[in-house]
Every structure is written in C-alpha cells, then in structure tokens.
Design an enzyme around this catalytic site. Structure first.
Site, short mmCIF file in Angstrom:
data_model
loop_
_atom_site.label_atom_id
_atom_site.label_comp_id
_atom_site.label_asym_id
_atom_site.label_seq_id
_atom_site.Cartn_x
_atom_site.Cartn_y
_atom_site.Cartn_z
N ASN A 9 19.85 35.14 22.41
CA ASN A 9 19.88 36.27 23.35
C ASN A 9 19.65 35.73 24.76
O ASN A 9 18.53 35.35 25.10
CB ASN A 9 18.77 37.27 22.95
CG ASN A 9 18.61 38.38 23.97
OD1 ASN A 9 19.46 38.59 24.83
ND2 ASN A 9 17.50 39.11 23.88
N HIS A 97 16.61 46.22 21.10
CA HIS A 97 15.70 45.13 21.51
C HIS A 97 14.46 45.74 22.16
O HIS A 97 14.55 46.75 22.86
CB HIS A 97 16.42 44.19 22.49
CG HIS A 97 15.65 42.94 22.75
ND1 HIS A 97 14.60 42.89 23.63
CD2 HIS A 97 15.75 41.70 22.20
CE1 HIS A 97 14.09 41.66 23.63
NE2 HIS A 97 14.77 40.93 22.78
N GLU A 169 10.94 41.34 15.40
CA GLU A 169 10.46 40.71 16.63
C GLU A 169 9.14 41.35 17.06
O GLU A 169 9.14 42.39 17.74
CB GLU A 169 11.49 40.90 17.74
CG GLU A 169 12.83 40.28 17.45
CD GLU A 169 13.54 39.85 18.72
OE1 GLU A 169 13.80 38.65 18.85
OE2 GLU A 169 13.80 40.69 19.58
N GLY A 175 8.76 36.02 24.48
CA GLY A 175 8.67 35.46 25.83
C GLY A 175 7.25 35.08 26.23
O GLY A 175 6.97 34.81 27.39
N SER A 215 9.44 33.70 20.59
CA SER A 215 9.05 32.33 20.96
C SER A 215 9.42 31.28 19.91
O SER A 215 8.66 30.36 19.62
CB SER A 215 7.55 32.28 21.27
OG SER A 215 7.25 33.11 22.37
C1 PEP Z 1 14.23 37.74 22.32
O1 PEP Z 1 14.65 37.92 23.45
O2 PEP Z 1 14.68 38.43 21.40
C2 PEP Z 1 13.20 36.74 22.08
C3 PEP Z 1 12.77 36.57 20.86
O3 PEP Z 1 12.76 36.01 23.17
P1 PEP Z 1 11.88 34.66 23.14
O4 PEP Z 1 12.50 33.74 22.13
O5 PEP Z 1 11.97 34.13 24.53
O6 PEP Z 1 10.50 35.05 22.75
#
Ligand code: PEP
Length: 257
Positions: A9, A97, A169, A175, A215
């Site tokens: 993403n 999301h 998630e 992030g 992450s």
């Molecule tokens: C995301 O944007 O779905 C995500 C998991 O971001 P990150 O890997 O940066 O935590």
C-alpha cells in the site's frame, strides 16, 4: 493450501515518475520470483495506476487501488468507480483501510457497499479490519473485528466470500514500528477464520486468505508467515522501497507450511 499474498500500500506517496521507477525496480527484482508460491499486488495512488499498469504488462504482478466508490458513475465529485480502476488496469482494491475509517468517515456500511460494488465489477476487495489501541486495551479486539466482518460482509454472496482477501490490521501497529507479535496476529487470524466458518462454512474458512498488516518488515515477515492462519501481508512503509518490499516478498514466498 492457501497461496501467500503480499500487497504493497503506497498510500499518498510517489509522483507518477517515482511510481514508475519503483514499479520498474520491483519488476527487475521479481524477474526470478516463484509466482506459483506468492501473489504480489502493488497499490499506488490513483494518479499512477495507468502508468504502473503499463510497467507491469506481461508480468505476474497484480495492481490494486487504495479505495473505490460504490457507484458506477455519476455526480460524485472526487470519487473513482470500480469500473474506472478496472479500466486503469486494476484487479484489486483496498477497502476500509483504517486511515480511511479514521480520517474520511469510512464506516462498516460504506465498506459493505464498496465490497459489493467491487465484486460486481470483478475487482477483488482487500478488506481491512482491526482494532485501535484503546479498543485493544479495553479487551474489545474480537468484538471490533467481529463487527467489521459481520457488517462489512453483510449480504455478500457466499460464493464471493472465499475470493476476497481479509487484511487484519491492528491500528496501533500501522506506521508505528510496533508490530503485533506473531502470537497476537495468529490469535486474531484464527478468530476471523472461525467466525467465517460459523458464517459461511468450512470451505470458505479453509480457502479465504487473511493478510496481516502493521509495520511488516523484512526482519519480521518470516515469523509472521510461519503462523498457520497468516496467509500474507499488507505492507505500508516498507513497500515504498525496492529493497525492503522485495525482501519481504521473497522471504514470504520461501515459507513452507
Ligand atoms: C498499511 O498501510 O496498511 C500498513 C500496514 O502500514 P505500515 O506497514 O507502514 O504499518
């Protein structure tokens, strides 16, 4: 056996030129990738979809948008329809999301409409679910995830359910550099699979792919992928660089379950 799926993403990063450069870099890295072992999907900003689609022509790398609207066309200024992203070369769309839920008023009801619209146009939804920190600390993780799944998928045809992708998630891990431990991820993935079994039966539950997101990095992908109910990853920050994203994909493709 569920095929591993890793999606990147790119969020609101990369101009068209930068997106082409990143896609070309990944295309080179994935030249020898065993695509029988892993599906790879890139999700650039809307502006770069067509150009990235062009770069990916004649590769096995998939393309996804980061959102869609549920109407086919009309006076909906600023929105993009499933048919439009399909026309731009997409096979997938991220739906629900947490950043859209948090900043743009996305709800389980809008997620539900978007999932149905995507499926109608032959787009595979990557449906994001997950609790925030407050909810986790209040022991509401399962309740939140159950609501996201039950309301998000309400009225979707059973025959379509196994074809969509669920991305678990945890919002506190997105992030932040704070990854859920493999045990925490497995616990919720198993909960989701059991819920899907209750709602749609054994076949759907056995076949649906559940990604982990939050992450994910080259250093933690293996331990996550080794868990029985983790079928891949939705990657944000680490998908923005050729080295880190290709390392994640390659490592994930090597995990045998
Ligand atoms: C995301 O944007 O779905 C995500 C998991 O971001 P990150 O890997 O940066 O935590």
């Amino acid at each position: 056996m569920r095929k591993t799926i890793i999606a990147g993403n790119w969020k609101m990063y990369k101009t068209i030129t930068e997106a082409i450069e990143l896609a070309n870099g990944l295309k080179r890295e994935f030249f020898k990738l065993d695509f029988a072992a892993v599906d790879v999907v890139l999700c650039p900003a809307f502006t770069a979809l067509s150009e990235v689609a062009e770069v990916l022509t004649e590769t096995e790398i998939g393309l996804g948008a980061q959102d869609i609207y549920w109407q086919e066309e009309g006076a909906f200024t600023g929105e993009v329809s499933p048919l439009m992203i399909k026309d731009a070369g997409c096979q997938y769309a991220i739906i629900g999301h947490s950043e859209r839920r948090q900043f743009f008023g996305e709800s389980n009801e809008t997620v539900n409409k978007k999932i149905k619209a995507a499926l109608k146009s032959g787009i595979i939804p990557i449906v994001c679910v997950g609790e925030n920190l407050q909810e986790r600390e209040a022991n509401k993780t399962f309740k939140v995830v159950e609501d996201h799944i039950n309301n998000g998928l309400a009225g979707v045809d059973v025959s379509d359910i196994a074809n969509l992708i669920i991305a678990y998630e945890p919002v506190w891990a997105i992030g932040t550099g704070k990854t859920a431990t493999p045990d925490q991820a497995q616990e919720v993935h198993k909960f989701i699979r059991d819920l899907l079994k209750k709602n749609y039966g054994q076949d759907v539950s056995d076949n649906i792919r559940i990604q982990y997101g939050g992450s994910v990095k080259p250093e933690n992908i293996m331990q996550l992928m080794e868990r029985p109910d983790v079928d891949g990853a939705l990657v944000g920050g680490a998908s923005l660089k050729v080295d880190s994203f290709s390392a994640i994909v390659t490592k994930a493709s090597e995990v045998v379950k």
